[in-house]
Design a protein around this motif. Structure first.
Motif, PDB file in Angstrom:
ATOM      1  N   MET A   1       0.826  -1.200   0.000  1.00  0.00           N
ATOM      2  CA  MET A   1       0.000   0.000   0.000  1.00  0.00           C
ATOM      3  C   MET A   1       0.866   1.258   0.000  1.00  0.00           C
ATOM      4  SD  MET A   1      -3.152  -1.140   2.434  1.00  0.00           S
ATOM      5  CE  MET A   1      -3.925   0.431   2.227  1.00  0.00           C
ATOM      6  N   GLY A   2       2.149   1.120  -0.229  1.00  0.00           N
ATOM      7  CA  GLY A   2       3.001   2.291  -0.321  1.00  0.00           C
ATOM      8  C   GLY A   2       3.483   2.838   1.009  1.00  0.00           C
ATOM      9  N   PHE A   3       3.453   2.020   2.062  1.00  0.00           N
ATOM     10  CA  PHE A   3       3.913   2.491   3.362  1.00  0.00           C
ATOM     11  C   PHE A   3       4.659   1.365   4.062  1.00  0.00           C
ATOM     12  CE2 PHE A   3       3.458   4.291   7.668  1.00  0.00           C
ATOM     13  CZ  PHE A   3       3.933   5.564   7.387  1.00  0.00           C
ATOM     14  N   LEU A   4       5.295   1.708   5.159  1.00  0.00           N
ATOM     15  CA  LEU A   4       6.058   0.739   5.934  1.00  0.00           C
ATOM     16  C   LEU A   4       5.166  -0.328   6.550  1.00  0.00           C
ATOM     17  CD1 LEU A   4       8.220   3.284   7.938  1.00  0.00           C
ATOM     18  CD2 LEU A   4       8.876   2.056   5.879  1.00  0.00           C
ATOM     19  N   LYS A   9       6.909   0.630  11.205  1.00  0.00           N
ATOM     20  CA  LYS A   9       6.273   1.886  11.641  1.00  0.00           C
ATOM     21  C   LYS A   9       6.332   1.998  13.156  1.00  0.00           C
ATOM     22  CE  LYS A   9       3.342   5.443  11.230  1.00  0.00           C
ATOM     23  NZ  LYS A   9       3.653   6.267  12.376  1.00  0.00           N
ATOM     24  N   ASN A  10       6.101   0.906  13.864  1.00  0.00           N
ATOM     25  CA  ASN A  10       6.179   0.893  15.316  1.00  0.00           C
ATOM     26  C   ASN A  10       7.594   1.259  15.774  1.00  0.00           C
ATOM     27  OD1 ASN A  10       5.662   0.501  18.003  1.00  0.00           O
ATOM     28  ND2 ASN A  10       5.521  -1.714  17.886  1.00  0.00           N
ATOM     29  N   ILE A  57      11.539  -2.172  -0.370  1.00  0.00           N
ATOM     30  CA  ILE A  57      12.872  -1.637  -0.070  1.00  0.00           C
ATOM     31  C   ILE A  57      12.934  -0.157  -0.416  1.00  0.00           C
ATOM     32  CG2 ILE A  57      15.308  -1.755  -0.715  1.00  0.00           C
ATOM     33  CD1 ILE A  57      14.818  -4.821  -1.062  1.00  0.00           C
ATOM     34  N   SER A  58      12.373   0.217  -1.544  1.00  0.00           N
ATOM     35  CA  SER A  58      12.346   1.620  -1.960  1.00  0.00           C
ATOM     36  C   SER A  58      11.575   2.476  -0.952  1.00  0.00           C
ATOM     37  CB  SER A  58      11.711   1.739  -3.346  1.00  0.00           C
ATOM     38  OG  SER A  58      11.576   3.078  -3.715  1.00  0.00           O
ATOM     39  N   ILE A  59      10.436   1.988  -0.503  1.00  0.00           N
ATOM     40  CA  ILE A  59       9.622   2.716   0.478  1.00  0.00           C
ATOM     41  C   ILE A  59      10.407   2.908   1.768  1.00  0.00           C
ATOM     42  CG2 ILE A  59       7.585   2.541   1.978  1.00  0.00           C
ATOM     43  CD1 ILE A  59       6.219   1.089  -0.440  1.00  0.00           C
ATOM     44  N   ALA A  60      11.026   1.851   2.263  1.00  0.00           N
ATOM     45  CA  ALA A  60      11.773   1.930   3.523  1.00  0.00           C
ATOM     46  C   ALA A  60      12.965   2.871   3.409  1.00  0.00           C
ATOM     47  CB  ALA A  60      12.234   0.545   3.955  1.00  0.00           C
TER      48      ALA A  60
END
Length: 95
Positions: A1-4, A9-10, A57-60
């Motif tokens: 979904m384009g997020f971590l 995130k936690n 990987i790109s998102i992170a």
């Protein structure tokens, strides 16, 4: 979904106590207010899951510098455990 992932995130949210929970606008961006004059250098050594793909990987790798900038925290490095040990040690020694 384009997020971590929720776990990543936690992990990032656990850095919020380093700054104020209150937000302010800085150069058209939303940032957390600084709590301290000096901050630690924070680095991340990440492990890929079996389903991790290039987009994950790109998102992170994009998220960590952005989040560090917003929280006024110095980001040392973001590496993956597959990175050769020498490269990780070099990154640690730089920061």
């Amino acid at each position: 979904m384009g997020f971590l992932s929720s776990l990543l995130k936690n992990t990032m949210d656990r850095n919020i106590p380093l700054v104020h929970p209150h937000l302010e606008e800085v150069d058209g961006e939303v940032h957390h207010k600084k709590r301290y004059d000096k901050y630690p250098i924070i680095s991340f050594l990440l492990e890929k899951e079996s389903f991790t793909d290039a987009e994950d990987i790109s998102i992170a790798t994009r998220h960590f510098p952005e989040r560090s900038h917003q929280c006024e925290i110095i980001l040392g490095f973001v590496q993956f455990i597959e990175t050769p040990v020498e490269e990780v040690l070099h990154a640690i020694n730089i920061y």
